[in-house]
Design an enzyme around this catalytic site. Structure first.
Site, PDB file in Angstrom:
ATOM      1  N   SER A  60       3.736   4.271   2.977  1.00  0.00           N
ATOM      2  CA  SER A  60       2.444   3.609   3.153  1.00  0.00           C
ATOM      3  C   SER A  60       2.319   2.232   2.505  1.00  0.00           C
ATOM      4  CB  SER A  60       1.316   4.513   2.631  1.00  0.00           C
ATOM      5  OG  SER A  60       1.080   5.567   3.534  1.00  0.00           O
ATOM      6  N   LYS A  63       1.079  -0.553   4.657  1.00  0.00           N
ATOM      7  CA  LYS A  63      -0.329  -0.894   4.880  1.00  0.00           C
ATOM      8  C   LYS A  63      -0.748  -2.211   4.230  1.00  0.00           C
ATOM      9  CE  LYS A  63      -1.428   3.902   5.694  1.00  0.00           C
ATOM     10  NZ  LYS A  63      -1.431   5.217   5.060  1.00  0.00           N
ATOM     11  N   SER A 115      -5.475   5.208   1.761  1.00  0.00           N
ATOM     12  CA  SER A 115      -4.255   5.270   2.564  1.00  0.00           C
ATOM     13  C   SER A 115      -4.477   5.975   3.900  1.00  0.00           C
ATOM     14  CB  SER A 115      -3.121   5.957   1.792  1.00  0.00           C
ATOM     15  OG  SER A 115      -1.869   5.550   2.266  1.00  0.00           O
ATOM     16  N   LYS A 219      -0.332  -0.914  -3.719  1.00  0.00           N
ATOM     17  CA  LYS A 219      -0.414   0.141  -2.704  1.00  0.00           C
ATOM     18  C   LYS A 219       0.632   1.212  -2.979  1.00  0.00           C
ATOM     19  CE  LYS A 219      -1.934   2.235   0.876  1.00  0.00           C
ATOM     20  NZ  LYS A 219      -1.551   3.493   0.188  1.00  0.00           N
TER      21      LYS A 219
END
Length: 362
Positions: A60, A63, A115, A219
């Site tokens: 993730s 992202k 997320s 992140k």
């Protein structure tokens, strides 16, 4: 043709600085990650790396790119109608419902803080026209930023055969993204309340919320195949660092240790100031302040050597080479005089298109 070639060469020379070599400073640093990098956000200098240029699964942390493109789209206040495809995206979710109308800005907060894979697809469909169109935007942006070891297949980071990036590329991406004030605000938020919800979304990035006070963004990511992935940013005493770990069983400690090591061993040193300078009785123009992270030993042995270019090369006067002992540190271009505003703007725009870097403000 000659003018075009001249402009390209001049633009490349005009780029204010570039690091010549990564560095390993004094003091031992060990991380659990299979791939890692610690980077100075302002200069791009790599302070520490461990297999940082090898493409790997990134989960993730993908992202970051999705959020950046959404922020740069200028559509953050637009309403997004959530599709069935978005709602039924597997993995982490902010529990969107089909045909729900929600601001793009809220989706980006849900993407970065919680997320949400459903948010990623909804963002992609709205900004890119389709998920496939948005993925093309992601890859175009990666190429523009010089992320040479990256390839995106989706906007959320679920494993794909060629959905890969490197620790170094993710560091470049985060350093660039943190220059955007809206992105910085979103990634640095501990919580966010959407007008579509009666409860706040809390940020999953524990470096920001619990473990390390200087953290100002980042992140998290995880899949079974990728392992734990993490990108974080931290600022302390005028220096901002980016840390990236891929497949790191102990990523929170990895990042905290990397940051503490970096802040302890480096300081940002102003090598030259913007404006007119005199060298050997001649006046030259420097288009921007040049600040660079150096260790104490590098600072003690720092030397600057100016090499003029041949006559007839236009506005360029030469290049200043900074070195520490026999080790090259950084190069910086010098002008004969301050170029016209129109020329500076043309060169700056060229570099921004080519590298995603604004070398100076005009």
């Amino acid at each position: 043709m000659k003018r075009c070639l001249y402009m390209i060469l001049t633009a490349l020379l005009a780029f204010q600085w570039f690091s010549l070599h990564p560095v390993q400073a004094e003091g031992a640093l060990s991380v659990s990650a299979e791939h890692a990098v610690l980077m100075d956000a302002a200069s791009g200098r790599v302070l520490y790396e461990k297999d940082a240029y090898e493409p790997a699964l990134i989960a993730s942390t993908t992202k970051i790119m999705t959020a950046l493109i959404a922020v740069e789209s200028g559509k953050m206040d637009e309403k997004v109608t959530v599709s069935k495809r978005a709602v039924y995206t597997e993995g982490s979710s902010i529990y969107l419902t089909e045909k729900e109308s929600i601001r793009l800005k809220d989706l980006v907060y849900g993407l970065m803080l919680r997320s949400g894979n459903d948010a990623a697809v909804a963002i992609a469909e709205h900004v890119g026209g389709s998920v496939e169109g948005f993925v093309q935007m992601m890859n175009d942006k990666a190429a523009w930023l010089g992320m040479n070891d990256s390839r995106f297949e989706n906007p959320h980071g679920l494993d794909g055969e060629s959905h890969l990036s490197s620790a170094y590329d993710l560091g470049l991406l985060m350093a660039y993204a943190m220059k955007d004030e809206m992105f910085r605000e979103i990634t640095g938020s501990e919580s966010y309340l959407s007008e579509n919800r009666d409860y706040a979304w809390m940020n999953k990035n524990k470096m920001l919320t619990q473990y390390y006070d200087p953290t100002n963004g980042g992140k998290t990511g995880f899949t079974k195949a990728a392992g734990r992935t993490l990108v974080t940013s931290a600022a302390k005493e005028g220096m901002e660092l980016i840390a990236v770990t891929l497949n790191a069983p102990d990523d929170w400690n990895d990042h905290r240790n990397m940051f503490e090591w970096g802040f302890a061993h480096f300081e940002t040193v102003l090598l030259q100031k913007k404006g007119t300078v005199k060298v050997g009785g001649e006046a030259y123009y420097v288009p921007r302040d040049l600040a660079y992270p150096l260790t104490s030993s590098e600072k003690e042995q720092l030397e600057a050597v100016f090499y003029p270019v041949e006559e007839g090369t236009g506005l360029m006067a030469g290049v200043t080479y900074y070195k520490s002992g026999n080790n090259p540190i950084v190069e910086a271009a010098v002008w004969k005089e301050r170029p016209p505003q129109s020329f500076l703007r043309e060169v700056g725009d060229f570099l921004h298109r080519m590298m995603g870097v604004a070398p100076w403000s005009t």
